[in-house]
Design a protein around this motif. Structure first.
Motif, PDB file in Angstrom:
ATOM      1  N   UNK A 334      -0.257   5.447  -4.831  1.00 31.84           N
ATOM      2  CA  UNK A 334      -0.480   4.253  -4.012  1.00 31.84           C
ATOM      3  C   UNK A 334       0.773   3.920  -3.215  1.00 31.84           C
ATOM      4  N   UNK A 335       1.933   3.985  -3.867  1.00 29.02           N
ATOM      5  CA  UNK A 335       3.184   3.648  -3.196  1.00 29.02           C
ATOM      6  C   UNK A 335       3.490   4.603  -2.048  1.00 29.02           C
ATOM      7  N   UNK A 336       3.175   5.882  -2.226  1.00 24.97           N
ATOM      8  CA  UNK A 336       3.563   6.889  -1.244  1.00 24.97           C
ATOM      9  C   UNK A 336       2.561   7.049  -0.105  1.00 24.97           C
ATOM     10  N   UNK A 337       1.502   6.255  -0.096  1.00 26.47           N
ATOM     11  CA  UNK A 337       0.530   6.356   0.995  1.00 26.47           C
ATOM     12  C   UNK A 337       0.998   5.614   2.239  1.00 26.47           C
ATOM     13  N   UNK A 338       1.649   4.490   2.072  1.00 25.31           N
ATOM     14  CA  UNK A 338       2.128   3.719   3.220  1.00 25.31           C
ATOM     15  C   UNK A 338       3.224   2.779   2.741  1.00 25.31           C
ATOM     16  N   UNK A 339       3.896   2.145   3.705  1.00 26.59           N
ATOM     17  CA  UNK A 339       4.918   1.180   3.365  1.00 26.59           C
ATOM     18  C   UNK A 339       6.303   1.792   3.248  1.00 26.59           C
ATOM     19  N   UNK A 340       7.272   1.002   2.811  1.00 27.85           N
ATOM     20  CA  UNK A 340       8.667   1.469   2.737  1.00 27.85           C
ATOM     21  C   UNK A 340       8.868   2.631   1.779  1.00 27.85           C
TER      22      UNK A 340
END
Length: 398
Positions: A334-340
């Motif tokens: 989830x973290x590595x799909x988008x965002x910082x």
């Protein structure tokens, strides 16, 4: 003599993905106990996603096709109990029932031990005439004794649970389960940040579905005690997720300001560091449950404790797996799909693959190369212990 400063030394750049794969130089149990990060949990997330998907799919298919074996408290029916005698056995009791009514009972099991042992027959709802017919057949076949030691037909007890009562119990059990799950989800949403909450809730439902599926596949009887046990293991799963995610938060704090490791690598290290703790917690938790199964069920024959123990045993094992091998990889995905986090991961991997220093080979950094226009000192030019300073000498004033 050659000039040492003309030599170029190389120092390795730490690549967590490579280090994780190459870590197994120590023994398996040593790495497991010390949590050195030698197990690629996040790096092999597709494998664990596949295992989770297969488990969930099989569980859902079994629940949809086979369904559950509902206990008499949920489905309703008639329960007949007769004290055990020396010549009795489960097979003989089933045969006596079948000869009296022309069909087999739902279940026959022995409960209790010693002088308190008895056989419990569960069947579909029987009318008064059928109940008397079965009781007479059992009395003629086994001649049971009552509590005073006298052979008596009154030693055979018959209890009837209506379908209306079973429906009420089912509704109350479902309401209790839904309310508990909602409260757990609210706590998770408050306790963790958004992405961790999503992963923790997904782990919670994974545990519920797989545990229910195992009950459906094996044919364990669903009783009120089993529902209570299911609510208990939800609390255990929540505790295990809190422990693991707390370590993930600790390891990933400030990781976006660094360029040597990714969020996923730090989360993988956290999973390794809590893996042994999860195993220890699970083992310590299931040992009393196994003791309950052995002593209370097999020796004493307390059927209610069997239902409670089975669901806790299955749920704790599935919960330990889901908190490490499902929740943590899902959080990283989830973290590595988008965002910082996604941008930081791309930056670290690009730097690691191509190198940010001119002339650097991937994964290696030449010491003495120029970084951002500033020359680095050669490692070999560092003064040796006891060497004289190489700078300009100042005359001592007298």
């Amino acid at each position: 003599m050659s000039d040492n400063r003309s030599q170029v030394l190389e120092e390795p750049v730490v690549d967590e993905s490579v280090a994780t794969a190459e870590a197994p130089r120590h023994g398996f149990f040593e790495r497991l106990y010390t949590g050195t990060g030698g197990f690629r949990i996040v790096g092999r997330r597709k494998l664990y996603y596949g295992i989770a998907a297969v488990l969930v799919l099989v569980a859902i298919l079994s629940i949809a096709v086979r369904g559950f074996t509902l206990g008499i408290d949920f489905a309703g029916g008639t329960r007949i109990q007769i004290p055990a005698t020396g010549e009795m056995s489960t097979t003989k009791v089933e045969q006596t029932y079948a000869q009296a009514l022309g069909h087999d009972p739902v279940t026959v099991q022995k409960v209790g031990s010693g002088s308190a042992a008895s056989y419990e027959i569960r069947s579909d709802t029987l009318d008064a005439a059928q109940q008397d017919k079965v009781a007479d057949a059992l009395f003629d076949a086994f001649h049971p004794k009552d509590s005073s030691g006298t052979v008596s037909r009154n030693a055979i007890s018959v209890a009837e649970i209506s379908e209306t009562w079973g429906g009420q119990i089912t509704r109350k059990a479902i309401i209790a389960l839904v309310v508990f799950v909602l409260l757990t989800m609210v706590y998770i949403a408050i306790r963790f940040e958004r992405d961790m909450s999503i992963a923790a809730i997904a782990s919670l439902f994974f545990n519920l579905i797989v545990t229910a599926g195992i009950y459906s596949i094996v044919g364990f009887e669903v009783t009120p005690a089993a529902v209570i046990g299911l609510l208990t293991i939800l609390g255990y799963v929540l505790y295990d997720n809190v422990v693991v995610f707390d370590k993930v938060e600790e390891n990933t704090r400030g990781v976006l300001h660094l360029t040597r490791r990714t969020y996923g690598e730090q989360a993988n290290l956290a999973a390794n560091q809590t893996l042994m703790r999860s195993i220890n917690t699970t083992v310590i938790g299931i040992l009393p449950i196994i003791g309950m199964l052995v002593v209370a069920v097999w020796l004493l024959g307390v059927g209610t404790l069997k239902d409670l123990a089975l669901v806790q045993l299955v749920g704790m094992i599935v919960g330990a797996y889901s908190s490490i091998f499902f929740a943590v990889p899902l959080l990283v995905s989830i973290k590595e799909r988008f965002g910082p986090v996604a941008a930081h991961t791309r930056k670290v991997l690009a730097k690691r693959a191509g190198g940010d220093i001119r002339g650097e080979t991937p994964g290696r950094r030449p010491v003495g190369a120029q970084v951002s226009g500033r020359p680095r000192e050669n490692a070999s030019a560092a003064p040796r212990p006891g060497a004289r300073p190489t700078g300009k000498r100042h005359k001592r004033r007298h």
